[in-house]
Design an enzyme around this catalytic site. Sequence first.
Site, mmCIF file in Angstrom:
data_model
loop_
_atom_site.group_PDB
_atom_site.id
_atom_site.type_symbol
_atom_site.label_atom_id
_atom_site.label_comp_id
_atom_site.label_asym_id
_atom_site.label_seq_id
_atom_site.Cartn_x
_atom_site.Cartn_y
_atom_site.Cartn_z
ATOM 1 C CD GLU A 9 -5.305 -2.983 -6.399
ATOM 2 O OE1 GLU A 9 -4.357 -3.719 -6.072
ATOM 3 O OE2 GLU A 9 -6.435 -3.083 -5.898
ATOM 4 C CE LYS A 35 -10.706 -5.680 -3.852
ATOM 5 N NZ LYS A 35 -10.571 -4.435 -3.073
ATOM 6 C CE LYS A 74 -4.087 -2.055 0.653
ATOM 7 N NZ LYS A 74 -5.324 -1.841 -0.109
HETATM 8 MG MG MG Z 1 -7.254 -2.215 -4.139
#
Ligand code: MG
Length: 378
Positions: A219, A268, A169
Amino acid sequence: MDSTIELQQLTLREMELELADPLRTSYGVRNTRRVLLVEARDAAGATAWAECVAFEDPGYLPETIHSARHVITRFIAPLVLGRRFDHPRDLHRLLETNVRGNPMARAAVEMAAWNVAAQKNSLPLARLLGGRREAVPTGIAIGIQPSLSRLRERTEQARAEGYRRIKLKIAPKNDIEPARTACEAVGAENVMLDANCAYSLNEIDTFETLDTLGLMMIEQPMGWDDLADHATLQRRLKTPICLDESLSGLARVRDMAALGSGRVVSIKPGRVGGLTESLAIHDFCVDHRIPVWCGGMLETGIGRAYNVALASLPGFTLPGDLSPSRRYWKRDIVDPEWEMTDDGFVSVPDEQPGIGVSVDSDRVERLTENRETLTAFE
Ligand code: MG
């Protein structure tokens, strides 16, 4: 093949499940994750557990547990309960027509319907979906670390545990050095970054620097519902951009491909309204040679089971966020808990019909803070 579904009852339960590690979001630090479970009962007697993956706060997408529960109770349950569907796809179509947005609420019920159909056909869910893999490669997501030395340690440790890709992240000013550190530690070809919408085109220089590292992908750097800025950025980069938040369904994936907003897709099922839409996205991406991987929403072992089944399809060529139970939970609510092999694979359950794990219902009962049962005849 009989995939008829007639749901008679939906039981909603909410609970707090203890996380293995504290979770840091823009709303603060949490030691638990609030979980909304759906237990669906079919007219033929099958019982199917599913999970609504919404968080308590709208920091990922607009939906929350509270809004999802409202939509399931007031709108989805009256539409589907007591109605006969020939296939889970038909249930999906009805929900898509009548309930705009609210994909996580729709997905929770639609996925339960797929589980019912799998049980009725005595098939593991993975096989009903068309999955052929016996095991799926797994990646790990690592949050922002307090120091570069800690980051190096976490990254090397994850690689040693067998994870097949490391997702880091990042956030503005906490990006280039961490990315470089991770690449040095485990090789750039094993590292991807997740920016969770924290950047704008004003920071294009940062991405041009990151582009020199040879990362697997970056991403969702731009806005949560953006495609145009992503397209501008992708034109400037060699590194593939992967979209997550922006892809609410097949239509947006098509737009992504047409505009050139990204070259990799994270699926997802909760974000796109369930498994029917996930399969449609998968098929589109296979036809257009777009690599796909399965993202995670900090699911319990129930939600994870659906992700593992989905990731067994042939188009899922990149490792997914499919970590074993112990990565997230002090103790999961399924039996057996999800495990990962030393070389980073999670087995696709292939013996029992349905999702392949049992729910520890005594424990779920003890953890349940509130329960609501919706039936066909109210
Ligand atoms: Mg993500």
